[in-house]
Design an enzyme around this catalytic site. Structure first.
Site, PDB file in Angstrom:
ATOM      1  N   ILE A 476       0.837  -1.210   0.000  1.00 19.03           N
ATOM      2  CA  ILE A 476       0.000   0.000   0.000  1.00 19.03           C
ATOM      3  C   ILE A 476       0.867   1.253   0.000  1.00 19.03           C
ATOM      4  O   ILE A 476       0.624   2.198  -0.757  1.00 19.03           O
ATOM      5  CB  ILE A 476      -0.952  -0.011   1.211  1.00 19.03           C
ATOM      6  N   THR A 556       0.317   0.714   7.846  1.00 16.32           N
ATOM      7  CA  THR A 556       0.620  -0.587   8.425  1.00 16.32           C
ATOM      8  C   THR A 556      -0.643  -1.171   9.063  1.00 16.32           C
ATOM      9  O   THR A 556      -1.693  -0.529   9.090  1.00 16.32           O
ATOM     10  CB  THR A 556       1.699  -0.470   9.520  1.00 16.32           C
ATOM     11  N   LYS A 580      -6.965  -0.381  11.006  1.00 19.09           N
ATOM     12  CA  LYS A 580      -8.249  -0.405  11.729  1.00 19.09           C
ATOM     13  C   LYS A 580      -8.089  -0.474  13.247  1.00 19.09           C
ATOM     14  O   LYS A 580      -9.079  -0.361  13.979  1.00 19.09           O
ATOM     15  CB  LYS A 580      -9.067  -1.609  11.260  1.00 19.09           C
ATOM     16  N   VAL A 610     -12.656   0.642   6.041  1.00 21.89           N
ATOM     17  CA  VAL A 610     -13.732  -0.235   5.591  1.00 21.89           C
ATOM     18  C   VAL A 610     -13.888  -0.087   4.079  1.00 21.89           C
ATOM     19  O   VAL A 610     -14.105   1.016   3.583  1.00 21.89           O
ATOM     20  CB  VAL A 610     -15.074   0.123   6.269  1.00 21.89           C
ATOM     21  N   ALA A 612     -11.660  -0.499   1.603  1.00 21.94           N
ATOM     22  CA  ALA A 612     -10.521   0.044   0.843  1.00 21.94           C
ATOM     23  C   ALA A 612     -10.869   1.428   0.306  1.00 21.94           C
ATOM     24  O   ALA A 612     -11.127   2.346   1.084  1.00 21.94           O
ATOM     25  CB  ALA A 612     -10.092  -0.914  -0.263  1.00 21.94           C
ATOM     26  N   LYS A 685     -14.584  -4.160  11.114  1.00 29.96           N
ATOM     27  CA  LYS A 685     -15.173  -3.223  10.140  1.00 29.96           C
ATOM     28  C   LYS A 685     -16.615  -2.867  10.487  1.00 29.96           C
ATOM     29  O   LYS A 685     -17.003  -1.700  10.424  1.00 29.96           O
ATOM     30  CB  LYS A 685     -15.080  -3.821   8.738  1.00 29.96           C
TER      31      LYS A 685
END
Length: 820
Positions: A476, A556, A580, A610, A612, A685
């Site tokens: 990412i 991360t 998250k 949540v 992406a 999520k």
């Protein structure tokens, strides 16, 4: 007549003096009538002040400094004069130096340095430089004459800051120029009393000399030649994006220079301003540049303000007390005392209640001021009319200046908003009745950040800057940096936004550069120049840099890094993250981060927590802001589980174990697929979505009904897990058959309803929005008071480095818009 004045850097070396001579020659070729004023060679005045101090203290090494001054002038003679002409100039310079040495010996003997003697010592700088330059100009064939300003500029006996006798000076100047037609090369900074005692004209003295001559001779223009391209919108040493101001009014120049702009010293140019003589500020080393024209009026500009200046170090004196309210004469007494003791005040601010008055001064005199005021106001302090007289140190003043501010509303609001969003506390505010200056006092350690933030905001044709720090350079993180690099030109041209990546860190190495990393080779630079990663050190460095518009990005899934979020937000650094952990822990911690961001005026953004890059969290927040109320949330929030149950039962995929193997082979699952099938990630999520919808859920309020048989969950190894999946294939097929019999499909769904969140395998029919889901897509269905009959559905890719990085990128850009 044009007056040219060359400052210390313009005459500071052999090459610079060559350039000065070229400029004089060009004026002569153009047929201009000129007179030229010179400062001492750069640094010489300071050396002479130090020499005087050393002689007073009896330090014999002062002669070494005298030798250095002599050698600098001899070097110019050797480089610029023909050999046959040098000896007489050497003798002349030696004669001036001998006079200086004799004076210093006297000072050394009596160990006393009066202001009168100090003026005489410092006068040698201009006398030496002008004498040498005159001979160099003459050697080129230009008819030039040395003019000692002491013969024409007459002052009072206030040594160190002499006042001009304009009537006598104007007569002498006009009479001298009427008799002499050669180009006059004049010593700046110095004058003399009517008794011919040498005096100096104070700060900006050579500018003052040029201004006095220009006013006396009714010059068409005065050119101040320096080492910069005129006046700038801010100090380029503090604000790299500062740019030239082509035209500026006298009033604007006065305000900017009072608050630290040191290119010119407008008070010294007052004689010229009074006669409406324009002043040009030009660069000796870049003669093609137009510089800055200072005059009574200026061209219209696209910006509301003209420039921003600052005084780096001031002290604030605060006089307060309930006994001051409504009492006449307190201010008059206070400032009368300051005037009597010749204490210069930079800025004054008074509360409308009259309860307090504060004023800014040079911090070097702060204790003396306090002692004086304590003594003068002793009766008022004793009777409790004045509480105390307090000194606050380590402060700076920033002034935003511009004629355009007179007719524009919202300038003060914008200034306060920009400073507030960057965590810069305003200690005091002052605005003059002219409305062309708003000044604020701030903590000194925030000066650079405040200047850059204000400049980026008020001069928006220049792209505003976001300073990014990123932890996590995996899939990412790398994708994000690549996207930022690819969009650089678009953002600058279309969004007026420049993103500067100041620091990157991973588990091994971290690299920070206050000027920004090169995104074409950041990875190689990190490997070559990075140091061993220490997250506490990385975070402290971010705070130490104290850059405006700072954003911390956590790419991360680290559980430890979230402990730094609150301190970053509290330091007015926005946080963006797909991690998250922070939002799915205890509800109190979730709320604390929200409140900290709100209170500090920064952003805590986590759209990618949540779905992406799907606009799920922003949608929830938008509905909540608009007053909608959530009744039910249904969601498939795992790309892995979406793929598994969308594929299971399709032609060729009758074995559940084979579908899981395929998902693992495609890289959809964690190394152990049970981490996905456990539903823990989905639980985090749905918990976050419920909280965003206004429900204070705790992690243990989420129920997970795991679809795997116990034997599969308890398998000791991954191969053993797949063996158990094969062994229980009939179990999975029976669930599939039952759903098929009802005309439904299996979906692993998270549901929030009636204050409860449940995650389980369910079957849905053709009328349900999840029935047609394919591939690895995510889908969320929101049933609200306003979307009750037909739920609001969001569907799309909910995983992958590129789409997640894109969501993080969008959050970063939104912060840029907010800070604008």
């Amino acid at each position: 007549m044009q007056i040219l004045k060359f400052g210390g850097t313009s005459v500071g070396s052999v090459e610079s003096i060559r350039q000065v001579i070229r400029i004089i020659e060009q004026h002569r070729r153009d047929g201009n009538s000129i007179a030229v004023v010179f400062s001492a060679m750069g640094g010489v005045t300071n050396q002479l002040i130090e020499i005087g101090r050393m002689a007073t203290s009896g330090e014999p090494d002062y002669m070494e400094l005298v030798r250095r001054i002599e050698d600098r002038h001899f070097a110019v003679v050797k480089a610029l004069l023909p050999v046959k002409e040098q000896s007489k100039v050497f003798a002349h310079v030696r004669g001036i130096i001998n006079e200086l040495e004799d004076l210093l010996r006297g000072v050394s003997l009596i160990r006393e340095l009066t202001l009168r003697t100090h003026d005489l010592i410092t006068s040698f700088g201009e006398r030496l430089s002008t004498a040498v330059i005159t001979e160099c100009v003459r050697s080129t064939g230009i008819p030039a004459q040395f003019l000692d300003a002491r013969t024409i500029i007459k002052t009072d006996a206030q040594f160190g800051q002499a006042e001009i006798n304009y009537t006598l000076t104007n007569q002498l100047v006009q009479a001298h120029f009427a008799k002499n037609t050669d180009i006059q090369l004049i010593t700046g900074f110095i004058g003399s009393t009517e008794k011919n005692e040498t005096t100096t004209l104070g700060r900006g003295g050579s500018d003052y000399t040029a201004s006095i001559l220009g006013a006396a001779l009714n010059a068409t223009v005065i050119d101040i030649w320096t080492d910069v391209d005129g006046m700038m919108t801010a100090d380029p040493r503090k604000v790299p994006n500062a740019f030239n101001i082509p035209t500026i009014t006298y009033a604007e120049a006065m305000e900017l220079s009072h608050f630290g702009a040191k290119v010119i010293y407008p008070p010294s140019l007052q004689p010229a301003f009074a006669r409406n003589i324009p002043v040009r500020v030009l660069n000796t080393f870049n003669i093609g540049h137009e510089g800055t024209l200072v005059s009574r009026t200026a061209d219209r500009r696209q910006y509301t303000i003209t420039g921003i200046s600052s005084i780096d170090d001031i002290a604030l004196v605060n006089v307060q007390g309930s006994g001051m309210i409504g009492v006449a004469g307190v201010s008059a007494k206070l400032f009368g005392i300051l005037a009597a003791h010749k204490i210069s005040v930079v800025l004054i601010s008074q509360a409308s209640s009259e309860h307090s008055i504060c004023f800014a001064i040079d911090p070097r005199g702060a204790e003396n001021v306090k002692t004086i005021l304590d003594a003068e106001f002793a009766p008022e302090i004793e009777h409790g009319h004045i509480d105390n007289i307090a000194i606050e140190r380590d402060l700076s003043v920033i002034a935003t200046v511009g004629e355009g501010m007179r007719k524009s509303s919202g300038i003060a609001g914008k200034l306060f908003s920009v400073l507030g969003k960057n965590g810069v506390n305003i200690v005091a505010v002052a605005q003059g009745s002219s409305e062309i200056n708003i000044s604020v006092v701030i903590n000194k350690n925030n000066l650079s950040k405040a200047l850059n933030a204000l400049h980026n905001s008020f001069f928006q044709s220049e792209a505003r800057m976001l300073n990014l720090y990123m932890v996590g350079t995996g899939l990412i993180g790398k994708a994000l940096l690549a996207q930022i690099h690819a969009q650089t030109n678009y953002l600058r041209q279309e969004k007026l936004l420049k993103i500067c990546v100041v620091g990157v860190a991973n588990t091994r190495k971290m690299l920070l550069d206050g000027k920004g990393l090169d995104l074409t080779n950041w990875y190689e630079q990190q490997q070559a120049e990075g140091v061993t990663t220490s997250l506490p050190a990385f975070i402290e460095k971010i705070k130490d840099y104290n850059l405006p518009n700072s954003v911390f990005i956590d790419c991360t899934s680290d559980k430890e890094i979230v402990q730094f979020y609150e301190s970053l937000l509290d330091a007015n650094i926005s946080v963006v993250t797909p991690n998250k952990v922070a939002n799915s822990g205890p509800y109190s911690e979730y709320r604390r981060l929200q409140r900290t961001a709100l209170n500090r005026g920064v952003k805590f953004l986590y759209e990618t927590n949540v779905g992406a890059g799907l606009p799920i969290i922003n949608t929830v927040q938008g509905l909540m802001t608009a007053g909608d109320r959530f009744l039910k949330i249904e969601a498939i929030l795992s790309g892995t589980l979406s793929f598994i149950f969308n594929t299971f039962g399709t032609p060729g995929w009758e074995s559940f174990a084979d579908v899981v193997r395929e998902a693992k082979a495609k890289g959809y699952t964690e190394p152990d697929p049970r981490d996905d099938l456990s539903g823990q990630d989905v639980a985090r999520k749905i918990l976050i979505l419920a909280r965003e919808a206004g429900f204070p859920l705790e992690p243990n309020d989420v129920t997970i009904n795991n679809p795997l048989p116990k034997a599969c969950l308890d398998a000791p190894t991954i191969p053993a897990f797949f063996e158990q999946l094969d062994a229980h294939n009939d179990y999975f097929k029976s669930m599939l058959s039952e759903a098929d019999a009802r005309g439904e499909k299996l979906r692993f769904v998270a549901v929030f309803e009636n204050d409860k969140a449940v995650i389980e395998l369910r079957s849905v029919g053709p009328d349900h929005p999840f029935y047609q889901l394919t591939g690895a897509d995510n889908i969320v269905s929101f049933t609200t008071e306003r979307y009750k009959e037909r739920p609001l559905v969001i569907k799309g890719p909910g995983a992958g480095a590129e789409v997640t990085a894109s969501g993080v990128f969008a959050d970063v850009v939104s912060i840029g818009s907010y800070l604008a």
